[in-house]
Design an enzyme around this catalytic site. Structure first.
Site, PDB file in Angstrom:
ATOM      1  CB  CYS A  43      86.359  40.322 -98.351  1.00 20.85           C
ATOM      2  SG  CYS A  43      86.719  38.555 -98.381  1.00 20.85           S
ATOM      3  CG  ASP A  45      91.509  38.181-100.070  1.00 26.26           C
ATOM      4  OD1 ASP A  45      92.673  38.621-100.066  1.00 26.26           O
ATOM      5  OD2 ASP A  45      91.124  37.280-100.843  1.00 26.26           O
ATOM      6  NE  ARG A  60      94.027  37.856-102.499  1.00 24.75           N
ATOM      7  CZ  ARG A  60      93.456  37.078-103.415  1.00 24.75           C
ATOM      8  NH1 ARG A  60      94.125  36.778-104.514  1.00 24.75           N
ATOM      9  NH2 ARG A  60      92.236  36.606-103.216  1.00 24.75           N
ATOM     10  CG  HIS A  77      88.004  40.956-102.978  1.00 23.84           C
ATOM     11  ND1 HIS A  77      88.745  39.938-103.532  1.00 23.84           N
ATOM     12  CD2 HIS A  77      87.586  40.498-101.777  1.00 23.84           C
ATOM     13  CE1 HIS A  77      88.790  38.917-102.692  1.00 23.84           C
ATOM     14  NE2 HIS A  77      88.093  39.222-101.624  1.00 23.84           N
ATOM     15  CB  CYS A 136      85.386  37.380-103.325  1.00 23.46           C
ATOM     16  SG  CYS A 136      84.877  36.940-101.648  1.00 23.46           S
TER      17      CYS A 136
END
Length: 218
Positions: free
Chosen positions: A43, A45, A47, A99, A102
């Site tokens: 992803c 993202d 993080r 994750h 998400c």
């Protein structure tokens, strides 16, 4: 006037100098080769950084990221990355990594509109609808985690069915696709048990993975 990214540029200079001090010749050596054993499909993202999570150095993992770690047959970007990784870099493992928490998955599950990305997240919505009988009876918090996992499982299957992997397996290339889910709250990955190394494993692995999410009353 100070450049708005000056702090990042200065941090880069410090990092490069410190790295060269600790490991002389590091960048020259890195520039001359790229031979990763792993392709990470994850992803976007911020993080979820592939290298830090796996403890791998630059040059050791080839990375493709998009919203909700989706792989579909119409996405030439993802398919091109997979082909390059498999046919030219000769990676041995493809890690499809979702994750928990998400944003794309949560938006799909909650029916939230996010704009243009709604069209992309339709792929996750399709996963949700295909498996709604395994999802709808669960508490909301559990639904969120389960859909994150189901989405990974579906994308592992999509990767395995690409002509790139089918052709690689046909010529005897050593290549395995895996599905993981990463925990933002503890920094740990969960192996979803959907590793596939041959074409004939795709459907049995997929069916067995879904059995861990029983339908209501089953």
């Amino acid at each position: 006037m100070t450049h708005p990214l000056q702090n990042l540029i200065e941090a880069n200079r410090r990092w490069a100098a410190q790295t060269e001090l600790e490991r002389p010749g590091y960048f020259q050596q890195l520039a001359q080769q790229q031979s990763p054993k792993y392709l990470w499909i994850g992803c976007s993202d911020s993080r979820v950084p592939a290298n830090q999570i796996t403890g791998l150095e630059p040059g050791e993992v080839f990375v493709h990221r998009n919203v909700a770690n989706v792989v579909v047959h119409s996405d030439l970007n993802a398919l091109s990355v997979i082909q390059f990784a498999v046919e030219y870099l000769k990676v041995e493992h493809i890690l499809v990594v979702g994750h928990y928490g998400c944003g794309g998955v949560l938006a799909t599950l909650r029916g939230m509109r996010v704009g243009l990305a709604d069209n992309w997240l339709r792929h996750v919505y399709d996963v949700k609808m295909r498996h709604r009988k395994r999802l709808d009876h669960l508490p909301k918090a559990v639904q969120e985690d389960v859909l994150c996992e189901m989405n990974v499982i579906e994308q592992v299957g999509n990767v395995a069915w690409t002509n790139v992997l089918q052709d690689a397996w046909a010529r005897g290339q050593n290549l395995t696709v895996h599905g993981w889910c990463y925990g933002l709250k503890d920094g740990l990955v969960k192996d979803l048990g959907v590793s596939i190394s041959r074409p004939e494993e795709v459907m049995p692995v997929f069916r067995n993975a879904l059995k861990r999410y029983p339908r209501e009353g089953a």
